[in-house]
Write a protein that holds these residues in place. Structure first.
Motif, PDB file in Angstrom:
ATOM      1  N   VAL A   1       8.068   0.798  -7.640  1.00  0.00           N
ATOM      2  CA  VAL A   1       7.845   1.530  -6.489  1.00  0.00           C
ATOM      3  C   VAL A   1       8.577   2.827  -6.501  1.00  0.00           C
ATOM      4  N   ILE A   2       7.739   3.733  -6.395  1.00  0.00           N
ATOM      5  CA  ILE A   2       8.414   5.111  -6.463  1.00  0.00           C
ATOM      6  C   ILE A   2       8.813   5.650  -5.050  1.00  0.00           C
ATOM      7  N   LEU A   3       9.715   6.171  -4.866  1.00  0.00           N
ATOM      8  CA  LEU A   3      10.241   6.668  -3.351  1.00  0.00           C
ATOM      9  C   LEU A   3      10.342   8.190  -3.447  1.00  0.00           C
ATOM     10  N   SER A   4       9.905   8.909  -2.790  1.00  0.00           N
ATOM     11  CA  SER A   4       9.850  10.394  -2.975  1.00  0.00           C
ATOM     12  C   SER A   4       9.677  11.289  -1.763  1.00  0.00           C
ATOM     13  N   ASP A   5       9.997  12.599  -1.790  1.00  0.00           N
ATOM     14  CA  ASP A   5       9.454  13.572  -0.562  1.00  0.00           C
ATOM     15  C   ASP A   5      10.017  12.957   0.617  1.00  0.00           C
ATOM     16  N   PHE A   6      11.523  12.824   0.653  1.00  0.00           N
ATOM     17  CA  PHE A   6      12.292  12.550   1.797  1.00  0.00           C
ATOM     18  C   PHE A   6      12.410  13.742   2.728  1.00  0.00           C
ATOM     19  N   VAL A   7      12.026  13.406   3.907  1.00  0.00           N
ATOM     20  CA  VAL A   7      12.213  14.552   5.104  1.00  0.00           C
ATOM     21  C   VAL A   7      12.841  13.602   6.381  1.00  0.00           C
ATOM     22  N   LYS A   8      13.577  14.013   7.060  1.00  0.00           N
ATOM     23  CA  LYS A   8      14.284  13.702   8.355  1.00  0.00           C
ATOM     24  C   LYS A   8      14.068  14.536   9.423  1.00  0.00           C
ATOM     25  N   VAL A   9      13.520  14.204  10.253  1.00  0.00           N
ATOM     26  CA  VAL A   9      12.955  15.101  11.641  1.00  0.00           C
ATOM     27  C   VAL A   9      14.077  14.814  12.527  1.00  0.00           C
ATOM     28  N   THR A  10      15.039  15.491  12.718  1.00  0.00           N
ATOM     29  CA  THR A  10      16.046  15.335  13.665  1.00  0.00           C
ATOM     30  C   THR A  10      15.903  15.703  15.399  1.00  0.00           C
ATOM     31  N   THR A  11      14.703  16.361  15.587  1.00  0.00           N
ATOM     32  CA  THR A  11      14.446  17.035  16.796  1.00  0.00           C
ATOM     33  C   THR A  11      12.906  16.702  16.906  1.00  0.00           C
TER      34      THR A  11
ATOM     35  N   GLY B   1      13.724  17.093  -4.610  1.00  0.00           N
ATOM     36  CA  GLY B   1      14.272  16.463  -5.773  1.00  0.00           C
ATOM     37  C   GLY B   1      14.695  15.029  -5.678  1.00  0.00           C
ATOM     38  N   LEU B   2      14.890  14.407  -4.534  1.00  0.00           N
ATOM     39  CA  LEU B   2      15.297  12.993  -4.301  1.00  0.00           C
ATOM     40  C   LEU B   2      14.240  12.187  -4.377  1.00  0.00           C
ATOM     41  N   VAL B   3      14.412  11.300  -5.522  1.00  0.00           N
ATOM     42  CA  VAL B   3      13.474  10.046  -6.193  1.00  0.00           C
ATOM     43  C   VAL B   3      14.205   9.101  -6.247  1.00  0.00           C
ATOM     44  N   ALA B   4      13.521   7.688  -5.966  1.00  0.00           N
ATOM     45  CA  ALA B   4      14.208   6.684  -6.601  1.00  0.00           C
ATOM     46  C   ALA B   4      13.020   5.636  -7.181  1.00  0.00           C
ATOM     47  N   THR B   5      13.408   5.265  -8.138  1.00  0.00           N
ATOM     48  CA  THR B   5      12.349   4.207  -8.700  1.00  0.00           C
ATOM     49  C   THR B   5      12.920   2.842  -8.817  1.00  0.00           C
TER      50      THR B   5
ATOM     51  N   ARG C   1       0.873  -1.060  -0.099  1.00  0.00           N
ATOM     52  CA  ARG C   1      -0.172   0.024   0.010  1.00  0.00           C
ATOM     53  C   ARG C   1       0.774   1.275  -0.024  1.00  0.00           C
ATOM     54  N   ASP C   2       0.388   2.368  -0.614  1.00  0.00           N
ATOM     55  CA  ASP C   2       1.156   3.604  -0.572  1.00  0.00           C
ATOM     56  C   ASP C   2       1.060   4.167   0.769  1.00  0.00           C
ATOM     57  N   TYR C   3       2.262   4.999   0.824  1.00  0.00           N
ATOM     58  CA  TYR C   3       2.363   5.799   2.022  1.00  0.00           C
ATOM     59  C   TYR C   3       2.584   7.337   1.678  1.00  0.00           C
ATOM     60  N   THR C   4       1.929   8.213   2.385  1.00  0.00           N
ATOM     61  CA  THR C   4       2.312   9.568   1.820  1.00  0.00           C
ATOM     62  C   THR C   4       3.016  10.275   3.011  1.00  0.00           C
ATOM     63  N   CYS C   5       3.994  10.865   2.768  1.00  0.00           N
ATOM     64  CA  CYS C   5       5.151  11.639   3.640  1.00  0.00           C
ATOM     65  C   CYS C   5       3.902  12.850   4.102  1.00  0.00           C
ATOM     66  N   ASP C   6       4.064  12.648   5.697  1.00  0.00           N
ATOM     67  CA  ASP C   6       3.266  13.766   6.050  1.00  0.00           C
ATOM     68  C   ASP C   6       3.931  13.654   7.573  1.00  0.00           C
ATOM     69  N   PRO C   7       5.267  14.403   7.691  1.00  0.00           N
ATOM     70  CA  PRO C   7       5.623  14.618   9.216  1.00  0.00           C
ATOM     71  C   PRO C   7       4.999  15.315  10.245  1.00  0.00           C
TER      72      PRO C   7
ATOM     73  N   SER D   1       7.563   9.129   0.715  1.00  0.00           N
ATOM     74  CA  SER D   1       6.272   8.672   0.019  1.00  0.00           C
ATOM     75  C   SER D   1       6.416   7.542  -0.579  1.00  0.00           C
ATOM     76  N   VAL D   2       5.576   6.408  -0.532  1.00  0.00           N
ATOM     77  CA  VAL D   2       5.737   5.147  -1.220  1.00  0.00           C
ATOM     78  C   VAL D   2       4.700   5.149  -2.270  1.00  0.00           C
ATOM     79  N   LYS D   3       4.944   4.940  -3.390  1.00  0.00           N
ATOM     80  CA  LYS D   3       3.799   5.051  -4.336  1.00  0.00           C
ATOM     81  C   LYS D   3       4.206   3.696  -5.382  1.00  0.00           C
ATOM     82  N   HIS D   4       3.264   2.851  -5.228  1.00  0.00           N
ATOM     83  CA  HIS D   4       3.221   1.679  -6.085  1.00  0.00           C
ATOM     84  C   HIS D   4       2.495   1.778  -7.548  1.00  0.00           C
ATOM     85  N   LYS D   5       3.346   1.657  -8.400  1.00  0.00           N
ATOM     86  CA  LYS D   5       2.667   1.966  -9.962  1.00  0.00           C
ATOM     87  C   LYS D   5       3.241   0.715 -10.879  1.00  0.00           C
TER      88      LYS D   5
END
Length: 183
Positions: A103-113, A125-129, A63-69, A95-99
């Protein structure tokens, strides 16, 4: 099939925060590399909730997952929320999008605090397929390694009934998702 280097996820080390008898979550360092961008690795003083992260990742296999910190826990979790997987904003999201078979991985966010407004690192702009098969293999390898840590440990002594039920529910879902992926 040759493995690409666009998505590399592995457990670098795994340990208990307290003791093997009572700790219900494993922790340690993770290596996460997306197209040559390393989001976390050994030696940068970051510790993650390994078992919690494995379950969060297993949930994305079909299942897809939408990045929403601001609203979601993330996929790589710090682990301060314990087994309930809630309450700690320190995490890595994407974000994880199945197509079809990708699988397309995008919208990377690292919360450090603990404050996502001031402690977030965005990777525009960081995307991996990757192939669906490669994505599944990476996640399953991670989850199975995390599970072996528990399988080789002593039986947990959990005295609180609520905590015991949460622990059992956690592993029930975890094992079900692994079995489903292996079919």
């Amino acid at each position: 099939m040759e493995k690409s280097n666009s998505f590399i996820l592995k457990i670098e080390n795994q340990r208990w925060l307290t003791d093997e008898d009572t700790d219900v979550c494993s922790h340690g360092e993770i290596y996460l590399n997306i197209n040559g961008t390393i989001l976390t690795q050994t030696g940068i003083e970051e510790e993650w909730g390994i078992s919690e992260s494995a379950l969060a990742l297993l949930r994305t296999l079909d299942r897809d997952y939408t990045c929403d910190p601001e609203k979601e826990e993330g996929l790589i979790l710090h682990g301060c929320g314990l087994i309930l997987m809630m309450g700690c904003p320190i995490s890595i999201h994407w974000s994880v999008k199945h197509k079809n078979d990708k699988v397309i991985l995008s919208d990377f966010v690292k919360v450090t605090t603990t404050n996502p407004q001031t402690g977030s690192v965005h990777y525009p702009g960081l995307v991996a397929t990757v192939s669906r098969n490669e994505y599944q293999n990476q996640i399953l390898s991670f989850a199975q390694q995390a599970k072996r840590w528990f399988d080789s440990s002593k039986e947990k002594r959990i005295t609180d009934n609520f905590d015991k039920e949460m622990y059992m529910d956690f592993w029930s879902e975890y094992n079900r998702l692994i079995r489903k992926a292996l079919l």
